[in-house]
Scaffold this motif. Structure first.
Motif, PDB file in Angstrom:
ATOM      1  N   GLU A   1      51.300  32.533  -3.355  1.00  0.00           N
ATOM      2  CA  GLU A   1      50.753  31.331  -3.803  1.00  0.00           C
ATOM      3  C   GLU A   1      51.022  29.987  -2.816  1.00  0.00           C
ATOM      4  O   GLU A   1      52.116  29.321  -3.079  1.00  0.00           O
ATOM      5  N   ILE A   2      50.157  29.720  -2.132  1.00  0.00           N
ATOM      6  CA  ILE A   2      50.624  28.581  -0.985  1.00  0.00           C
ATOM      7  C   ILE A   2      49.477  27.682  -1.077  1.00  0.00           C
ATOM      8  O   ILE A   2      48.243  27.834  -1.387  1.00  0.00           O
ATOM      9  N   THR A   3      49.987  26.469  -0.539  1.00  0.00           N
ATOM     10  CA  THR A   3      48.815  25.534  -0.402  1.00  0.00           C
ATOM     11  C   THR A   3      48.152  25.577   1.113  1.00  0.00           C
ATOM     12  O   THR A   3      48.940  26.301   1.856  1.00  0.00           O
ATOM     13  N   PHE A   4      47.077  25.012   1.170  1.00  0.00           N
ATOM     14  CA  PHE A   4      46.584  24.986   2.621  1.00  0.00           C
ATOM     15  C   PHE A   4      47.602  24.576   3.713  1.00  0.00           C
ATOM     16  O   PHE A   4      47.409  25.171   4.810  1.00  0.00           O
ATOM     17  N   ASP A   5      48.264  23.428   3.409  1.00  0.00           N
ATOM     18  CA  ASP A   5      49.025  22.683   4.374  1.00  0.00           C
ATOM     19  C   ASP A   5      50.156  23.952   4.589  1.00  0.00           C
ATOM     20  O   ASP A   5      50.399  23.974   5.697  1.00  0.00           O
ATOM     21  N   ASP A   6      50.894  24.506   3.618  1.00  0.00           N
ATOM     22  CA  ASP A   6      51.942  25.483   3.925  1.00  0.00           C
ATOM     23  C   ASP A   6      51.273  26.576   4.763  1.00  0.00           C
ATOM     24  O   ASP A   6      52.034  27.093   5.717  1.00  0.00           O
TER      25      ASP A   6
ATOM     26  N   VAL B   1      48.870  26.674   7.049  1.00  0.00           N
ATOM     27  CA  VAL B   1      48.925  26.017   8.430  1.00  0.00           C
ATOM     28  C   VAL B   1      50.120  25.898   9.113  1.00  0.00           C
ATOM     29  O   VAL B   1      50.501  26.277  10.118  1.00  0.00           O
ATOM     30  N   THR B   2      51.127  25.429   8.342  1.00  0.00           N
ATOM     31  CA  THR B   2      52.581  25.214   8.810  1.00  0.00           C
ATOM     32  C   THR B   2      52.871  26.614   9.136  1.00  0.00           C
ATOM     33  O   THR B   2      53.593  26.965  10.393  1.00  0.00           O
TER      34      THR B   2
ATOM     35  N   ALA C   1      50.249  28.274  12.514  1.00  0.00           N
ATOM     36  CA  ALA C   1      49.703  27.485  13.490  1.00  0.00           C
ATOM     37  C   ALA C   1      50.285  28.099  14.768  1.00  0.00           C
ATOM     38  O   ALA C   1      49.577  28.134  15.707  1.00  0.00           O
TER      39      ALA C   1
ATOM     40  N   TYR D   1      40.555  26.531  11.114  1.00  0.00           N
ATOM     41  CA  TYR D   1      41.181  25.989  10.062  1.00  0.00           C
ATOM     42  C   TYR D   1      40.220  25.231   9.211  1.00  0.00           C
ATOM     43  O   TYR D   1      40.389  25.306   8.234  1.00  0.00           O
TER      44      TYR D   1
ATOM     45  N   ALA E   1      39.582  26.134   5.484  1.00  0.00           N
ATOM     46  CA  ALA E   1      39.518  24.895   4.307  1.00  0.00           C
ATOM     47  C   ALA E   1      38.320  24.996   3.462  1.00  0.00           C
ATOM     48  O   ALA E   1      38.669  25.044   2.181  1.00  0.00           O
TER      49      ALA E   1
ATOM     50  N   TRP F   1      39.063  27.925   1.115  1.00  0.00           N
ATOM     51  CA  TRP F   1      40.266  28.108   0.780  1.00  0.00           C
ATOM     52  C   TRP F   1      40.617  28.969  -0.595  1.00  0.00           C
ATOM     53  O   TRP F   1      41.337  29.753  -0.867  1.00  0.00           O
TER      54      TRP F   1
END
Lengths: 179, 141
Positions: free
Chosen positions: A10-15, A17-18, A21, A46, A50, A53
């Motif tokens: 369960e991660i966010t999109f920002d997580d 990408v981090t 990447a 990306y 998104a 997502w």
């Protein structure tokens, strides 16, 4: 975060990408041999991730991003093969060409050498198969799904690419031996 | 040779990868690009499993299927396309209904039979001689 941890977490999109990447940027660079273009293609990948997502989050978003990235790279390589020396059309491409002509320092390529030259000379799909197999460590089935081709086609692309590499590397060794 | 080449390629990519890094600026650029593309779509996975969203599609699909089935049933029900021809209503009760030999299925307007016509008095029934003008001038014989 490893690929397995990204998958199903369960991660966010920002997580996401981090976590991905670095891996995906390396894949992109190996596919197109151009850091700026690699970043542009990865950004597009990306963006597509998104957009989907919510659907991708509980599956394997990295596999989807890699699939988009590889297919974008293949399209880009084909486009460049058809029209060599012409700008790709984006502002980043024009800046890159201006930098190259003015002698400004370019982003260094990861590894310059004979093997890179041989890999760069391969057709787009053969190069993609090699990158997916030897860098991403994907199975034949996973490569087939990523590229949207059959396993038999993956095998034939791999065989042709390996034959070309063997031939070129053999030539290099022979030349070194003569010298 | 094949194993050598495999090992060579793996080693080549591993060494090259050490020189490629996605810096914080690059990562932020990717995050911003994704956020700009679909600002309302991010969030935790839990949001996906809301009951209202989970059941929306099945409910819509069910409603659509039911509508299609009803439409098909209405269109293709036996006899729906060739309804019985309209039958005439029973003629009003008449003093002397005449038997008719016509097929009941044929929609015809009731034709008055001979029995329904105004009977003409015959001589035998009335017994009265009909007045016949013998001549145009009365009194002349």
């Amino acid at each position: 975060m490893s690929a397995a941890e990204v998958r199903g977490a369960e991660i966010t999109f920002d997580d996401f990408v981090t976590a991905t990447a670095g891996r995906l940027l390396r894949t992109a660079v190996f596919l197109v041999y151009d850091r700026y273009l690699a970043e542009d293609l990865l950004q597009i990948a990306y963006e597509r991730v998104a957009r989907r997502w919510r659907r991708l989050a509980d599956g394997d978003p990295e596999a989807y991003a890699r699939k988009v990235l590889v297919n974008l790279a293949i399209d880009e390589n084909r486009r460049r093969t058809r029209r060599p020396g012409t700008p790709s059309g984006s502002a980043a491409d024009l800046e890159r060409l201006a930098e190259a002509s003015s002698g400004a320092p370019q982003v260094p390529m990861p590894a310059r050498g004979d093997l890179d030259e041989v890999l760069r000379a391969l057709p787009a799909k053969q190069r993609a198969v090699i990158v997916l197999r030897y860098w991403c460590d994907l199975s034949e089935q996973e490569i087939a799904e990523t590229l949207g081709i059959s396993r038999g086609t993956v095998k034939s692309h791999t065989a042709r690419a390996m034959a070309a590499l063997r031939e070129r590397m053999g030539d290099e060794h022979m030349r070194e031996g003569r010298a | 040779m094949n194993d050598d080449l495999d090992a060579l390629l793996r080693d080549h990519y591993r060494r090259a990868a050490d020189e490629i890094h996605a810096g914080p600026g690059t990562v932020r650029r990717f995050q911003d690009a994704g956020r700009d593309t679909a600002p309302a779509r991010f969030g935790l996975l839990r949001r996906r499993t809301l009951p209202s969203r989970r059941w929306t599609f099945p409910l819509l699909a069910g409603a659509f299927t039911a509508a299609v089935l009803v439409a098909v049933a209405v269109l293709f029900w036996p006899g729906a396309r060739n309804p019985d021809p309209p039958r005439p209503l029973t003629p009003p009760a008449s003093p002397a209904p005449a038997p008719t030999s016509r097929a009941p299925s044929r929609p015809v307007s009731p034709v008055p039979s001979a029995g329904l016509t105004t009977p003409e008095p015959s001589a035998s029934i009335t017994g009265r001689p009909q007045a016949q003008p013998s001549s145009a001038v009365p009194g002349s014989r």
